[in-house]
Enzyme design. Structure first.
Site, PDB file in Angstrom:
ATOM      1  N   ASP A 112      35.421   8.782 -46.534  1.00 29.84           N
ATOM      2  CA  ASP A 112      35.850   9.863 -45.637  1.00 29.84           C
ATOM      3  C   ASP A 112      36.596  10.977 -46.372  1.00 29.84           C
ATOM      4  OD1 ASP A 112      34.822   9.000 -43.172  1.00 29.84           O
ATOM      5  OD2 ASP A 112      36.481   7.587 -42.894  1.00 29.84           O
ATOM      6  N   ILE A 148      26.805   9.827 -42.187  1.00 27.66           N
ATOM      7  CA  ILE A 148      27.204  10.839 -41.204  1.00 27.66           C
ATOM      8  C   ILE A 148      28.696  10.654 -40.991  1.00 27.66           C
ATOM      9  CG2 ILE A 148      27.090  11.664 -38.824  1.00 27.66           C
ATOM     10  CD1 ILE A 148      24.208  10.949 -38.681  1.00 27.66           C
ATOM     11  N   ASP A 149      29.461  11.635 -41.409  1.00 25.33           N
ATOM     12  CA  ASP A 149      30.891  11.624 -41.150  1.00 25.33           C
ATOM     13  C   ASP A 149      31.104  12.513 -39.933  1.00 25.33           C
ATOM     14  OD1 ASP A 149      33.654  11.202 -41.563  1.00 25.33           O
ATOM     15  OD2 ASP A 149      33.799  13.112 -42.623  1.00 25.33           O
ATOM     16  N   THR A 195      30.576  11.194 -36.584  1.00 23.46           N
ATOM     17  CA  THR A 195      29.458  10.825 -35.696  1.00 23.46           C
ATOM     18  C   THR A 195      29.643  11.424 -34.301  1.00 23.46           C
ATOM     19  OG1 THR A 195      29.370   8.752 -36.917  1.00 23.46           O
ATOM     20  CG2 THR A 195      28.063   8.871 -34.919  1.00 23.46           C
ATOM     21  N   ASP A 201      29.275   8.505 -47.095  1.00 24.49           N
ATOM     22  CA  ASP A 201      29.370   8.487 -45.632  1.00 24.49           C
ATOM     23  C   ASP A 201      28.136   9.221 -45.130  1.00 24.49           C
ATOM     24  OD1 ASP A 201      29.964   8.562 -42.958  1.00 24.49           O
ATOM     25  OD2 ASP A 201      32.079   9.045 -43.252  1.00 24.49           O
ATOM     26  N   ASP A 259      22.763   7.608 -38.922  1.00 23.71           N
ATOM     27  CA  ASP A 259      23.657   7.054 -39.947  1.00 23.71           C
ATOM     28  C   ASP A 259      22.895   6.097 -40.872  1.00 23.71           C
ATOM     29  OD1 ASP A 259      26.868   7.246 -38.591  1.00 23.71           O
ATOM     30  OD2 ASP A 259      25.105   7.697 -37.394  1.00 23.71           O
ATOM     31  N   GLU A 263      29.300   3.341 -45.956  1.00 29.30           N
ATOM     32  CA  GLU A 263      29.931   2.917 -44.701  1.00 29.30           C
ATOM     33  C   GLU A 263      29.137   1.861 -43.931  1.00 29.30           C
ATOM     34  OE1 GLU A 263      30.746   6.046 -41.858  1.00 29.30           O
ATOM     35  OE2 GLU A 263      31.647   4.633 -40.452  1.00 29.30           O
TER      36      GLU A 263
END
Ligand SMILES: Nc1ncnc2c1ncn2[C@@H]1O[C@H](COP(=O)(O)O)[C@@H](O)[C@H]1OP(=O)(O)O
Ligand SMILES: [Mg+2]
Ligand SMILES: [Mg+2]
Ligand SMILES: [Mg+2]
Length: 359
Positions: free
Chosen positions: A299, A139-140, A142, A137, A49, A72
């Site tokens: 998101d 890594i959306d 996770t 984001d 991330d 994020e």
């Protein structure tokens, strides 16, 4: 797409930035122990991330130095954890696009670990409805990422509160737009051959997909569109894996009201938006579980535009369009209802019936 189209440069850079960040996330999955560290909110966050966010912000800063960024993650924890910082820095400095000219277009390497931390922290804009703001984001999903399931690297550009450009990198989705959504898509192993897709959209210019592994020089992609469904009974609906993120029970009741018989397809992340945008599924339902949870703009920004440009409609449970212009969260909205434009009113009516019965 001709280079004179509106936002063509933003799209080009966004696609390259998402491609490069996706290379990093895949390296993390394959090479690193996927250890997690707790953020204040206890959500899992990995070195992937932080690393992906640093690379994306570096690309944006190089190309669009005056734009604001809402992202994020923040670097505070890395400033007190030398080991974690160095692990991430090792990854970040050694992750490059294959094509030198494309890598150059992103500004090349970050100078050092401290610059990396500063870049990560530049995603701290409060958002709003004035000017150009990117939403990231890194890594959306996770949790999907950690289990080898679906996740997405997400980047959107808003101008005066409206999403103009959206890009989603989905390393574990099939490349083939026509591949049916498998029931095990939430945990289907690895991002091997035949997987990895990049979805993109520019407002008013349609939505596309292309292999995530395509040479970074390649532009364009295949136009995608939502399936036109004659009868909602034939629809496939997508929902979160996490029962805490959307109300599975209510969503099952809604599906039943619509005559849907196929089981839902559960997957993490904005891969749900990409999947319905290319007709691999039809409806995405995200009914609130907790009344107080505010959805985050990163998101939804890219997915919202990609679905709408593919012929869909996206609203909240009250039928209002998602409002990206009031800050870092979608405080004016509750839940998400995404469906082909022609069917959206019917789906929304079923959503409201079920929610009214709940009270
Ligand atoms: N209570 C909640 N309701 C809805 N979404 C949530 C909730 N808590 C976290 N999320 C966010 O939902 C997104 C994942 O959605 P999905 O389950 O559909 O993949 C994540 O970005 C996650 O945030 P976070 O990244 O902070 O965990
Ligand atoms: Mg998170
Ligand atoms: Mg997310
Ligand atoms: Mg995330």
């Amino acid at each position: 797409m001709s280079s004179s189209s509106a936002y063509s440069q933003e799209l080009y850079i966004a696609q390259l930035a998402v491609q490069r960040a996706s290379i990093l996330t895949k390296r993390v999955f394959h090479e690193k122990a996927k250890g997690t560290v707790d953020k204040n909110d206890k959500s899992p966050v990995t070195i992937g991330d932080f690393g992906a966010q640093a690379l994306i912000i570096a690309a944006l800063r190089h190309n669009f130095p005056d734009d604001a960024i809402v992202a994020e993650e923040e670097a505070a924890q890395l400033r007190t954890d030398e080991n974690l910082k160095n692990t991430i820095w090792d990854l970040v400095r050694s992750t490059k696009l294959d094509d030198a000219a494309s890598e150059q277009a992103l500004g090349g390497a970050i100078k050092d670990a401290d610059e990396m931390l500063d870049l990560i922290d530049q995603g701290n804009s409060t958002g709003g409805n004035k000017g150009r703001i990117w939403a990231i984001d890194p890594i959306d999903g996770t949790k999907g990422f950690l289990r080898g399931g679906q996740y997405a690297v997400c980047l959107g550009l808003m101008v005066d509160g409206d999403v103009k450009v959206g890009v989603l990198g989905c390393p574990n989705l099939p490349v083939d737009d026509k591949a049916p959504l498998a029931a095990d898509i939430g945990s289907n192993g690895t991002d091997d051959e035949g997987h990895g897709v990049l979805f993109s959209a520019v407002l008013g210019q349609g939505a596309t997909s292309r292999p995530l592994a395509a040479s970074s020089k390649e532009q364009g992609g295949r136009a995608i569109s939502m399936r036109s469904i004659d009868s909602l009974a034939d629809a496939t609906f997508c929902e979160s894996v996490e029962a805490g993120h959307s109300a599975h029970g209510d969503q099952a009741n809604i599906a039943q009201k619509l005559g849907i018989t196929k089981p839902s397809v559960r997957m993490d992340s904005q891969a749900k938006y990409g999947s319905i945008a290319r007709g691999a599924g039809d409806i995405y339902l995200r009914l609130p579980v907790k009344a107080t949870y505010q959805e985050k703009i990163w998101d939804h920004a890219a997915g919202d535009l990609i679905v709408r440009e593919a012929g869909g409609q996206v609203t909240d449970i009250h039928g209002n369009r998602l409002d990206f212009g009031i800050g870092r969260t979608l405080a004016n909205n509750k839940g998400v209802v995404a469906a082909p434009a022609a069917s959206h009113a019917k789906v929304l009516a079923a959503v409201q019936e079920v929610l009214n019965a709940r009270q």
